[in-house]
Design a protein around this motif. Sequence first.
Motif, PDB file in Angstrom:
ATOM      1  N   GLY A  35       0.812  -1.219   0.000  1.00  0.00           N
ATOM      2  CA  GLY A  35       0.000   0.000   0.000  1.00  0.00           C
ATOM      3  C   GLY A  35       0.840   1.261   0.000  1.00  0.00           C
ATOM      4  N   LYS A  36       1.979   1.231   0.679  1.00  0.00           N
ATOM      5  CA  LYS A  36       2.869   2.391   0.709  1.00  0.00           C
ATOM      6  C   LYS A  36       3.562   2.576  -0.637  1.00  0.00           C
ATOM      7  N   LYS A  39       2.198   5.267  -3.451  1.00  0.00           N
ATOM      8  CA  LYS A  39       2.522   6.691  -3.583  1.00  0.00           C
ATOM      9  C   LYS A  39       3.714   6.893  -4.504  1.00  0.00           C
ATOM     10  N   SER A 124      -3.432   4.420  -3.473  1.00  0.00           N
ATOM     11  CA  SER A 124      -4.533   3.715  -2.818  1.00  0.00           C
ATOM     12  C   SER A 124      -5.226   4.562  -1.761  1.00  0.00           C
ATOM     13  N   ASP A 125      -4.584   5.645  -1.304  1.00  0.00           N
ATOM     14  CA  ASP A 125      -5.213   6.547  -0.338  1.00  0.00           C
ATOM     15  C   ASP A 125      -6.023   7.653  -1.022  1.00  0.00           C
ATOM     16  N   SER A 126      -6.244   7.497  -2.337  1.00  0.00           N
ATOM     17  CA  SER A 126      -7.013   8.447  -3.170  1.00  0.00           C
ATOM     18  C   SER A 126      -6.338   9.806  -3.312  1.00  0.00           C
TER      19      SER A 126
END
Length: 149
Positions: A35-36, A39, A124-126
């Motif tokens: 997930g990181k 970015k 993934s954090d939009s």
Amino acid sequence: MSIEVVEITSDQLNQILIAEESHFLDLKSIDIQPGKLCKFISGFANADGGELFIGIDEDTVEGKKTRASRGFTDQEAANGHLQIFEQLFPLGDGYSYTFLIYEGCPGLVLQVTIFKSRGVVEASDSVPYLRRGAQTLPIKTEQALERLR
């Protein structure tokens, strides 16, 4: 889709290990959470593209940076990382990847080439990110997002 495994020479591995992180290059450990990783992918795609090598450990000993190759034990061990690419680029375009192997170094290093995107790519954090120099910055304002578009 099969991912090519390419054997590299000791000189090629050393070039990766001594490379300076920059606007077009980043090195990450296999321990990075998928997930990181989003970015960094977003940052490259929204800037000018770039290369990401996953499987390079970095440590600082007595103020000096040292790097070593510690790749994935096998291709399956990289599944979580590869799934991120499928999420961000569902049509399979926008990136390419290759596993690099060097005799004497543990595991497979994942080399990812991320192409400049025609649209805005969000992590993934939009949040969309942008690569500037050796850093990846979030696009926080509507004005900055409009410039990116």
